[in-house]
Design a protein around this motif. Structure first.
Motif, mmCIF file in Angstrom:
data_model
loop_
_atom_site.group_PDB
_atom_site.id
_atom_site.type_symbol
_atom_site.label_atom_id
_atom_site.label_comp_id
_atom_site.label_asym_id
_atom_site.label_seq_id
_atom_site.Cartn_x
_atom_site.Cartn_y
_atom_site.Cartn_z
ATOM 1 N N ARG A 105 -2.252 -6.292 -2.442
ATOM 2 C CA ARG A 105 -2.231 -6.274 -0.982
ATOM 3 C C ARG A 105 -1.033 -7.064 -0.456
ATOM 4 O O ARG A 105 -0.387 -6.661 0.515
ATOM 5 C CB ARG A 105 -3.532 -6.860 -0.442
ATOM 6 C CG ARG A 105 -3.687 -6.707 1.073
ATOM 7 C CD ARG A 105 -4.911 -7.462 1.561
ATOM 8 N NE ARG A 105 -6.088 -7.098 0.766
ATOM 9 C CZ ARG A 105 -7.217 -7.799 0.774
ATOM 10 N NH1 ARG A 105 -7.312 -8.886 1.523
ATOM 11 N NH2 ARG A 105 -8.244 -7.407 0.043
ATOM 12 N N ASN A 131 1.719 -5.128 1.793
ATOM 13 C CA ASN A 131 1.984 -5.543 3.177
ATOM 14 C C ASN A 131 3.414 -6.031 3.351
ATOM 15 O O ASN A 131 4.058 -5.745 4.367
ATOM 16 C CB ASN A 131 1.008 -6.652 3.584
ATOM 17 C CG ASN A 131 -0.401 -6.141 3.799
ATOM 18 O OD1 ASN A 131 -0.618 -4.948 4.035
ATOM 19 N ND2 ASN A 131 -1.379 -7.012 3.716
ATOM 20 N N THR A 132 3.925 -6.766 2.356
ATOM 21 C CA THR A 132 5.296 -7.267 2.462
ATOM 22 C C THR A 132 6.299 -6.123 2.483
ATOM 23 O O THR A 132 7.224 -6.107 3.301
ATOM 24 C CB THR A 132 5.603 -8.222 1.295
ATOM 25 O OG1 THR A 132 4.659 -9.301 1.294
ATOM 26 C CG2 THR A 132 7.003 -8.795 1.428
ATOM 27 N N PRO A 172 -1.035 -4.222 11.038
ATOM 28 C CA PRO A 172 0.323 -4.572 10.584
ATOM 29 C C PRO A 172 1.438 -3.903 11.382
ATOM 30 O O PRO A 172 2.550 -4.440 11.453
ATOM 31 C CB PRO A 172 0.326 -4.098 9.124
ATOM 32 C CG PRO A 172 -1.101 -4.178 8.699
ATOM 33 C CD PRO A 172 -1.897 -3.822 9.926
ATOM 34 N N VAL A 199 2.723 -13.430 10.829
ATOM 35 C CA VAL A 199 1.791 -12.671 9.991
ATOM 36 C C VAL A 199 0.443 -13.368 9.902
ATOM 37 O O VAL A 199 -0.609 -12.713 9.826
ATOM 38 C CB VAL A 199 2.389 -12.439 8.590
ATOM 39 C CG1 VAL A 199 3.614 -11.551 8.677
ATOM 40 C CG2 VAL A 199 2.739 -13.755 7.904
ATOM 41 N N VAL A 238 -2.419 -10.781 8.711
ATOM 42 C CA VAL A 238 -1.837 -9.877 7.724
ATOM 43 C C VAL A 238 -1.365 -10.726 6.545
ATOM 44 O O VAL A 238 -0.569 -11.644 6.715
ATOM 45 C CB VAL A 238 -0.663 -9.075 8.318
ATOM 46 C CG1 VAL A 238 -0.010 -8.212 7.249
ATOM 47 C CG2 VAL A 238 -1.147 -8.219 9.469
ATOM 48 N N THR A 248 0.741 -11.574 3.387
ATOM 49 C CA THR A 248 2.014 -11.246 2.754
ATOM 50 C C THR A 248 2.316 -12.293 1.688
ATOM 51 O O THR A 248 1.510 -13.185 1.425
ATOM 52 C CB THR A 248 3.146 -11.211 3.791
ATOM 53 O OG1 THR A 248 3.291 -12.525 4.370
ATOM 54 C CG2 THR A 248 2.864 -10.201 4.888
#
Length: 279
Positions: free
Chosen positions: A50, A54-55, A136, A211, A216, A218
């Motif tokens: 994840r 996400n990154t 995101p 973030v 989110v 990252t």
């Protein structure tokens, strides 16, 4: 003529500054020698995929966002003349003075379920399904609106330094204004644009406040969690080194993809682009 003592002092100063830059990287490299992989195993079993997903999503999204905003605004300000242009060309730099998490507070307050936008939408349409203000995608929007001046500033300088002869030659050979822009002006400005996009990508992967506020996860939040929640400094340093390596890899890939292309005017006779007058 430079005296020996002055040269020695300047050389020692350069070495001292270089050490200040290199020491943090050496500390990260030393973390790999510590055989404590419990944090890595925990991350791989839970959230590592994840974090990577996400990154990468934020990197690609922000790169596209800042490119569209920065290049478009830079071209308009550099090649068009309209009322308020002199004021606007400097006002477009103001987002650089605002932290991204401040804009995140504003966007979440506006877009949340109880915010004014969704409340108004429900008043117009009772069956309005609503949406999440912490998706995101909103992080991409926030970072793009704050970081686009990196691309705008460098692209604007590149467009202003270009000679109008190549652009006008393309027009004389039958290319439309759009075709001349994509075939001539944009490729000539590519090194500056690539540098600006690379800076925004590095800012994106290093951002923590924005973030975290959008919830989110990252690589930056993974580093924070490893250090302050799992109390594993070695694991946090190893994650940070992965992040640093990834940023260096991006820079190398851009340089390799550019190849041996040269971007200069051999004639050294730059003719400024005449700005088009708009009402």
């Amino acid at each position: 003529m430079i005296r020996r003592g002055a040269f020695s002092f300047s050389g020692a100063s350069v070495i001292a500054l270089a050490l200040l830059v290199v020491v943090p990287i050496l500390v990260l490299l030393a973390a790999w020698r510590q055989q404590e992989w419990a944090t890595w195993q925990h991350l791989m079993d839970t959230v590592l995929l994840r974090l990577i997903g996400n990154t990468v999503f934020l990197m690609i999204g922000v790169a596209i966002g800042v490119s569209l905003l920065g290049i478009t605004l830079a071209w308009c300000v550099a090649t068009l003349d309209f009322p308020g242009r002199r004021w606007l060309q400097w006002a477009l730099l103001l987002p650089m003075a605002m932290p991204a998490y401040v804009l995140a507070f504003v966007l979440v307050d506006l877009l949340d379920y109880a915010g004014p936008i969704q409340t108004q939408m429900r008043s117009w349409w009772v069956a309005f399904p609503g949406f999440s203000a912490r998706h995101p995608l909103w992080v991409v929007v926030t970072l793009s609106l704050v970081l686009y001046p990196y691309v705008y500033l460098l692209a604007r300088a590149a467009f202003l330094q270009q000679s109008a002869t190549t652009f006008l030659a393309a027009r004389a050979l039958g290319s439309s204004a759009w075709a001349a822009f994509f075939k001539v002006s944009l490729p000539l400005a590519r090194p500056a644009i690539a540098a600006g996009v690379l800076l925004t990508v590095m800012e994106t992967i290093a951002d923590f406040g924005t973030v975290a506020y959008f919830s989110v996860q990252t690589f930056a939040t993974g580093i924070y969690t490893s250090w302050f929640s799992l109390f594993d400094r070695a694991g946090a340093a190893q994650l940070a080194l992965c992040l640093l390596s990834f940023a260096l890899l991006l820079a190398m890939l851009e340089r390799i993809q550019r190849g041996k292309a040269q971007y200069h005017d051999p004639a050294r006779r730059a003719v400024a682009m005449p700005p088009a007058q708009l009402k």
